[in-house]
Design an enzyme around this catalytic site. Sequence first.
Site, PDB file in Angstrom:
ATOM      1  N   GLU A 189       0.687  -1.848   0.319  1.00 50.29           N
ATOM      2  CA  GLU A 189      -0.325   0.170  -0.062  1.00 50.29           C
ATOM      3  C   GLU A 189       0.877   1.175   0.094  1.00 50.29           C
ATOM      4  O   GLU A 189       1.882   1.446   0.294  1.00 50.29           O
ATOM      5  CB  GLU A 189      -1.353  -0.092   1.506  1.00 50.29           C
ATOM      6  CG  GLU A 189      -0.209  -0.793   2.551  1.00 50.29           C
ATOM      7  CD  GLU A 189       0.963   0.512   3.068  1.00 50.29           C
ATOM      8  OE1 GLU A 189       0.599   1.437   2.625  1.00 50.29           O
ATOM      9  OE2 GLU A 189       1.560   0.268   3.744  1.00 50.29           O
ATOM     10  N   GLU A 199       4.882  -0.565   1.001  1.00 46.82           N
ATOM     11  CA  GLU A 199       5.044  -0.199  -0.033  1.00 46.82           C
ATOM     12  C   GLU A 199       4.555  -1.892  -0.426  1.00 46.82           C
ATOM     13  O   GLU A 199       4.284  -2.218  -1.767  1.00 46.82           O
ATOM     14  CB  GLU A 199       6.045   0.162  -0.799  1.00 46.82           C
ATOM     15  CG  GLU A 199       5.973   1.242  -0.178  1.00 46.82           C
ATOM     16  CD  GLU A 199       7.531   2.438  -1.158  1.00 46.82           C
ATOM     17  OE1 GLU A 199       8.252   1.464  -2.186  1.00 46.82           O
ATOM     18  OE2 GLU A 199       8.234   3.358  -0.803  1.00 46.82           O
TER      19      GLU A 199
END
Length: 349
Positions: free
Chosen positions: A173, A316
């Site tokens: 994310e 991420e």
Amino acid sequence: MSNVEVLFQITPVSHLNDGVIAQKIDLKTKPQGSLGKLESLALQIARIQGAECLKINAPTMLVFAGDHGIAREGISIAPSEVTAQMVQNFANGGAAINVFCRQLGWQLEVIDCGILTPSKAEGICLQRLGAGTQAIHLAPAMDIATVDKGFEMARQLVERHCQAGCNLIGIGEMGIGNSSAASAIMAAILKLDVKDCVGRGTGISTEVLARKTELLELALRRHQSELDSPKQILAHLGGFEIVQMTGAMLAAAERDMLTVVDGFIATAAALVAVAIAPNVRDYLIFAHQSEEQGHQAMLAHLQAKPLLDLGLRLGEGTGAALALPLIQAAANFYNQMASFSDAGIEAVV
């Protein structure tokens, strides 16, 4: 779709062949249990795939991006505009997740779930649910119809990759403020005090941490009477990217695909997914233990033993990406390692 509840049909993983699988692992040319977590990982994969030969096909990292209204309160190390800037960095191939995916053999797709300004970067998948959520200490993040829309978008995304031959996805994310949403979700699902769930995110000061805690306590009090189901928790406290991460985990399990869960925010989505459909737990691989306060309690609740502990707190999907060689190693020793009888070695028990 907005007026239709999205339901996922997830088949319970069968344990009928556990004895056969465990015996195959135990009779490899090694002392029993000596490959540690790789042995339990091989057992998990074999349960799901139900095959003599385990396969990890076209591993695909999905990075979901969204913005959060609460970020306007200055409770992160950066303003919301950085979300879009980082999405551009992903598109340009310059982020840590790009480096790790290139090195380790992941395909990478970045999804704009609702950053403030729609991404115009080439190659970004647009599945926008809005231009950032509402500030959760003032209003619900979104409505239930938006949660269902996000679930359906995630299902279609996962189905596309499934049809392309992928049987393992990673979940990552990007979203300034999303550790606040994840902390609030954790507090609501685990019924813990906010102070035991909230952390420093990517590195806020003690003063900002106090403000973040205060706002999340206000959010939990404001919405307390409405937090009576996992979807209501998502609607009141979540983020557009957390909704689609949750939906992706559910959709992957529905298609008998493995999901590698990254850190704190991805695990918050996993909490919701398991609360919606407990069978999804068997399809989840937890990559690492984050430095974020609260992650260990989340993992304990999910009875998860993460593969790595590297002090990561980037997000991420970086921790999930780094776990891929271990997952491949588990499948490969199961497939290729000789048994004692194959090698003509006296069994070690």
